[in-house]
Scaffold this active site. Structure first.
Site, PDB file in Angstrom:
ATOM      1  CB  SER A  17      -0.840  -0.032   1.236  1.00  0.00           C
ATOM      2  OG  SER A  17      -1.921  -1.061   0.958  1.00  0.00           O
ATOM      3  CE  LYS A  62      -9.690  -5.433   5.127  1.00  0.00           C
ATOM      4  NZ  LYS A  62     -10.114  -6.308   3.966  1.00  0.00           N
ATOM      5  N   GLY A 124     -14.282 -20.157  -1.357  1.00  0.00           N
ATOM      6  CA  GLY A 124     -13.764 -19.643   0.055  1.00  0.00           C
ATOM      7  C   GLY A 124     -14.999 -18.832   0.724  1.00  0.00           C
TER       8      GLY A 124
HETATM    9  P1  ATR Z   1      -9.743 -13.804   4.542  1.00  0.00           P
HETATM   10  O1  ATR Z   1     -10.214 -12.763   5.198  1.00  0.00           O
HETATM   11  O2  ATR Z   1      -8.460 -13.656   3.734  1.00  0.00           O
HETATM   12  O3  ATR Z   1     -10.800 -14.354   3.399  1.00  0.00           O
HETATM   13  P2  ATR Z   1     -10.230 -15.893   6.306  1.00  0.00           P
HETATM   14  O4  ATR Z   1     -11.425 -15.053   6.875  1.00  0.00           O
HETATM   15  O5  ATR Z   1      -9.283 -16.367   7.464  1.00  0.00           O
HETATM   16  O6  ATR Z   1      -9.310 -15.205   5.461  1.00  0.00           O
HETATM   17  O7  ATR Z   1     -10.813 -17.164   5.355  1.00  0.00           O
HETATM   18  C1  ATR Z   1     -10.131 -17.972   4.942  1.00  0.00           C
HETATM   19  C2  ATR Z   1     -10.910 -18.903   4.007  1.00  0.00           C
HETATM   20  O8  ATR Z   1      -9.769 -19.672   3.271  1.00  0.00           O
HETATM   21  C3  ATR Z   1     -11.807 -19.820   4.400  1.00  0.00           C
HETATM   22  O9  ATR Z   1     -12.824 -19.926   3.420  1.00  0.00           O
HETATM   23  C4  ATR Z   1     -10.816 -21.054   4.504  1.00  0.00           C
HETATM   24  O10 ATR Z   1     -12.107 -22.275   4.777  1.00  0.00           O
HETATM   25  P3  ATR Z   1     -12.918 -22.574   6.032  1.00  0.00           P
HETATM   26  O11 ATR Z   1     -13.803 -21.730   6.275  1.00  0.00           O
HETATM   27  O12 ATR Z   1     -12.846 -23.893   5.740  1.00  0.00           O
HETATM   28  O13 ATR Z   1     -11.403 -22.555   7.132  1.00  0.00           O
HETATM   29  C5  ATR Z   1     -10.163 -21.000   3.281  1.00  0.00           C
HETATM   30  N1  ATR Z   1      -9.038 -22.008   3.395  1.00  0.00           N
HETATM   31  C6  ATR Z   1      -8.108 -21.857   4.341  1.00  0.00           C
HETATM   32  N2  ATR Z   1      -7.052 -22.715   3.723  1.00  0.00           N
HETATM   33  C7  ATR Z   1      -7.510 -23.637   3.093  1.00  0.00           C
HETATM   34  C8  ATR Z   1      -7.387 -24.949   2.479  1.00  0.00           C
HETATM   35  N3  ATR Z   1      -6.078 -25.544   2.842  1.00  0.00           N
HETATM   36  N4  ATR Z   1      -8.143 -25.507   1.678  1.00  0.00           N
HETATM   37  C9  ATR Z   1      -9.315 -25.147   1.207  1.00  0.00           C
HETATM   38  N5  ATR Z   1      -9.769 -23.680   2.118  1.00  0.00           N
HETATM   39  C10 ATR Z   1      -8.991 -23.040   2.964  1.00  0.00           C
END
Ligand code: ATR
Length: 264
Positions: A17, A62, A124
């Protein structure tokens, strides 16, 4: 007096940023600065808040920042997170510009033009996915399906979900596939296996590493691929517009990232 902007977050020394905003500030010939507020607790930031004209917010503040805001824009209410605060007459107004950044990514890469109607898959269900889902509500003829490793989290966000284990098999029905998880940031990995895709489809990964397996694999199968750089720039440009009423120099921002320059 120098206009003061900044970014509130934790462990943000890596943030792009300052580079993006710095390039734009220079290009606009503004007497302004953009600095990082890398704090362990949000309370450490509060004394600085009144000195700023506007600031961005990133993980993990946030949502926490909302306690200190006087007005909350409807995009923040819908997405549940704020990434931009504008200070106006002593008041803090919370906005979300991430969704605008994503909408601009679709526009600038010709996706909206390519698809008047589209079947869209979002992978996600975290904070990033919420901003994307909100942006997609502006695309009336886009039919959106959500897939997440934890199905219950997807169900909270959308009436239209599919099992994560089914994603690879169903990819070929989607025109646009959007990868919003952080899988692929630290290791070269993709959250799903990409075997068969629809002809002329577009694959988007919100991360902005140079090599993303999700994009590399889909490109090999003929997809048009887009990473998250344009969203990053778009959200910054919209923050700048909210703070100053001026149009940001998108090209200067892009050039700064490409050249690895930090003029600020
Ligand atoms: P952000 O704010 O960056 O979106 P977050 O709120 O922590 O981060 O969300 C992370 C997302 O990545 C979630 O959808 C998570 O899936 P879960 O809800 O099942 O935890 C997904 N995610 C993280 N690691 C993953 C993996 N190895 N395979 C699939 N999905 C993953």
């Amino acid at each position: 007096m120098t206009t003061q902007f900044g970014l509130l977050g934790r462990n943000i020394s890596y943030s792009l940023s300052p580079k993006i905003h710095g390039a734009n500030i220079n290009s606009n010939g503004m007497d302004a600065s953009y600095r990082l507020f890398d704090v362990k607790r949000i309370e450490e930031f509060l004394p600085h808040m009144e000195t700023l004209d506007g600031f961005n917010v990133t993980i993990p503040y946030k949502e926490a920042i909302l306690t200190y805001c006087d007005e909350i824009d409807r995009s923040v209410k819908a997405i549940g997170a704020c990434n931009t605060v504008k200070r106006e007459n002593g008041k803090n107004i919370a906005y979300n510009t991430d969704w605008v950044g994503f909408y601009q990514l679709l526009e600038q890469n010709g996706v909206l033009k390519q698809f008047e109607k589209a079947k869209v898959l979002v992978i996600g269900a975290g904070g990033a996915a919420k901003a994307i889902l909100y942006a997609l509500t502006k695309c009336e003829n886009y039919e959106v399906t959500l897939a997440n490793r934890t199905l219950d989290k997807a169900k909270e966000l959308s009436p239209n979900v599919i099992e994560f284990s089914m994603v690879s098999e169903t990819l070929e029905i989607f025109d646009i596939v959007i990868q919003t998880t952080n899988v692929g940031v630290k290791t070269y990995a993709s959250p799903i296996e990409i075997k068969k895709i629809k002809e002329n489809s577009v694959f988007i990964d919100l991360n902005y590493q140079q090599h993303l397996k999700f994009l590399d694999d889909s490109k090999k199968l003929g997809a048009k691929t887009i990473n998250g750089i344009d969203m990053l720039i778009g959200q910054a440009a919209e923050s700048f517009r909210l703070w100053t009423g001026q149009v940001a120099d998108i090209q200067a921002m892009k050039d700064a990232l490409e050249k690895g320059e930090n003029k600020c």
